[in-house]
Scaffold this active site. Structure first.
Site, short mmCIF file in Angstrom:
data_model
loop_
_atom_site.label_atom_id
_atom_site.label_comp_id
_atom_site.label_asym_id
_atom_site.label_seq_id
_atom_site.Cartn_x
_atom_site.Cartn_y
_atom_site.Cartn_z
N TYR A 38 0.80 -1.26 -0.14
CA TYR A 38 0.04 -0.20 0.03
C TYR A 38 1.02 1.30 0.13
O TYR A 38 0.31 2.31 0.19
CB TYR A 38 -1.04 0.12 1.30
CG TYR A 38 -2.27 -0.80 1.28
CD1 TYR A 38 -2.26 -1.97 0.35
CD2 TYR A 38 -3.53 -0.67 1.93
CE1 TYR A 38 -3.25 -2.71 0.42
CE2 TYR A 38 -4.28 -1.27 1.97
CZ TYR A 38 -4.44 -2.17 1.03
OH TYR A 38 -5.54 -2.98 0.97
N LYS A 48 2.43 -13.73 5.98
CA LYS A 48 2.55 -14.91 4.95
C LYS A 48 3.79 -15.15 4.62
O LYS A 48 4.58 -15.02 3.60
CB LYS A 48 1.89 -14.25 3.42
CG LYS A 48 0.32 -14.31 3.57
CD LYS A 48 0.03 -16.00 3.49
CE LYS A 48 0.23 -16.57 2.17
NZ LYS A 48 -0.06 -17.74 2.20
N ASP A 88 -3.45 -16.96 6.03
CA ASP A 88 -4.84 -17.89 5.46
C ASP A 88 -5.30 -18.72 6.60
O ASP A 88 -6.53 -18.83 6.74
CB ASP A 88 -4.40 -18.66 4.21
CG ASP A 88 -3.15 -19.19 4.19
OD1 ASP A 88 -2.00 -18.55 4.99
OD2 ASP A 88 -2.58 -20.07 3.44
N ASP A 122 -5.75 -5.20 6.40
CA ASP A 122 -6.93 -4.56 5.54
C ASP A 122 -8.11 -5.49 5.71
O ASP A 122 -9.26 -5.44 5.89
CB ASP A 122 -6.69 -4.05 4.31
CG ASP A 122 -7.66 -2.89 3.58
OD1 ASP A 122 -8.63 -2.74 4.46
OD2 ASP A 122 -7.31 -2.61 2.51
#
Ligand code: NAD
Length: 414
Positions: A158, A224, A278, A302
């Site tokens: 971002y 991740k 995840d 987010d």
């Protein structure tokens, strides 16, 4: 510098000590009404906040509001979407609360919210996600969700470092990647994902400090790192490192917990652990009660904040704040919902609860508790705005302002 803002002479600038707002009886606080439904939800919010403070502290405390401008109202008044005076005010006085802002069409501003966070270096996005009794929720046991999100606000994908497919910059990055042994498809658009030790550690520090202050059992680093080893993997490693270096006496890593303590945390120790993003989305649905504070990089944060908000009943009552060092901006997390502008219709809960975070930040917990209880009672009594009314049986449909008044009525009779 602030001549046109009518700063009350009987108000005080909030002082900070070690990053905490000091008790200030008449704090000067800025408000940005916002666009679309902003004026409706702000009006209800201001009434509720002022009334809660009056009930809790009589005349001993009072917020001294100052209107500051951003978005369409600022543009009409000054020709600018985000006047310098607004960011200067927040830098000087430390605290402000805002309604949602429309993204200007054309004009070179990607998002006013992103611009505000960047210019004020509001690096920690704070989103508490809990269920209020009676709120229609899509999961079977919403009461098990009570998680607080700390999302990094300034880095990651971002950061705004991206280039169009076929642009000169994209071609150069593709060539540079090739030079370093990475083959990228010619003609790709390119976005960079910067994540620094400085940016990650200051965010994770806020999350751990919060867990210590609120005596919460765990801080989970969500990443991740299995795929993005040097960015998200480092986020996780920096988190463990920071916990050990700065909070060694108050924290224990999950590994040490199992290696040396049979999985049982020593009294008073906060467990620092990590989860792959995840998996964390599954955990949030399957075992929510096992999680309290989450620290996440920007993109994961987010997604996770909206997913958790939905789990406990949606954006209408999802509050938020953005913290920097010695400054904070509290805000409704939803957008301007333009189709409901000026209809006195939508749920003001998100902004009211953002105001509750602000009161807690000021140390005014009595007023904050009054509002939370008043809001929860309104929902239990099924006196609600359209978004909840259509999902409940036997509920009374209230306007935005009426929902605010219902909370005030409940606070008065508490
Ligand atoms: P939105 O959040 O404004 O609205 C989506 C839908 O959510 C609405 O149509 C409505 O059904 C519902 N909703 C939103 N707030 C509600 C409330 N308080 N009570 C009940 N229902 C509510 O999202 P959007 O339509 O994608 O965006 C509209 C504008 O808002 C865009 O210009 C966007 O850039 C901006 N935006 C601003 C912020 C912010 O200021 N923080 C955040 C998101 C979007």
């Amino acid at each position: 510098m602030f001549d046109s803002l009518n700063i009350p002479t009987d108000g005080q600038k909030v002082q900070f000590l070690n990053g905490k707002a000091q008790d200030t009886p008449n704090p000067i606080i800025g408000f940005i009404e916002g666009d679309g439904i902003g004026p409706d939800i702000w009006s209800a919010t201001q009434n509720v906040l002022d009334e809660a403070v009056r009930i809790a502290y009589d005349s001993n405390k009072q917020i001294k509001w100052v209107e500051i401008f951003a978005g369409e109202k600022a543009h009409k008044k000054t020709g600018e979407w985000l006047p310098q005076q607004t960011t200067d005010f927040i830098k000087e006085f430390g605290l402000a609360i805002k309604g949602p802002l429309a993204t200007p069409i054309g004009g070179g501003i990607r998002s006013l919210n992103v611009a505000l966070r960047k210019q004020l270096d509001l690096y920690a996005c704070f989103r508490p996600c809990r269920w209020f009794t009676g709120v229609p929720a899509p999961v079977v046991e919403p009461q098990n969700v009570n998680m607080t999100i700390f999302r990094e606000n300034t880095e990651d994908i971002y950061a705004g470092a991206e280039w169009e497919a076929g642009s000169e910059a994209s071609k150069e990055f593709i060539a540079l990647a090739k030079k370093h042994g990475k083959i990228l498809r010619d003609g790709s658009a390119i976005g960079l994902k910067p994540m620094s030790e400085f940016g990650s550690k200051r965010l994770i520090k806020k999350a751990i400090e919060y867990a210590i202050e609120k005596k919460l059992p765990t801080v989970t680093l969500v990443h991740k790192g299995n795929i993005m080893k040097f960015t998200e993997g480092s986020f996780m490693e920096w988190g463990y490192e920071l916990a050990k270096e700065e909070f060694g006496a108050q924290t224990i890593s999950e590994k040490e917990l199992w290696d040396n303590h049979n999985g049982v945390a020593p009294a008073g120790k906060i467990v620092i652990r990590d989860r792959i993003a995840d998996n964390m989305f599954q955990q949030a649905l399957l075992r929510p009660a096992e999680y309290s504070v989450l620290a996440l990089p920007n993109l994961n944060g987010d997604y996770m904040s909206d997913a958790l908000a939905a789990q406990v009943g949606g954006l209408g009552i999802a509050p938020g704040a953005n913290f920097g060092d010695n400054r904070a901006l509290f805000e409704a997390t939803h957008g301007t919902a333009p189709k409901y502008s000026g209809m006195d219709k939508v749920n003001p809960g998100s902004l009211i609860l953002s105001g509750v975070i602000m009161l807690e930040y000021l140390g005014w917990t009595e007023a904050a508790d009054l509002i939370e209880a008043g809001l929860e009672k309104a929902i239990q009594d099924k006196q609600v705005t359209y978004d909840f009314e259509r999902l409940m049986t036997g509920a009374t449909l209230l306007k935005c302002s009426e929902f605010g008044n219902e909370i005030i009525k409940n606070m008065k009779s508490a």
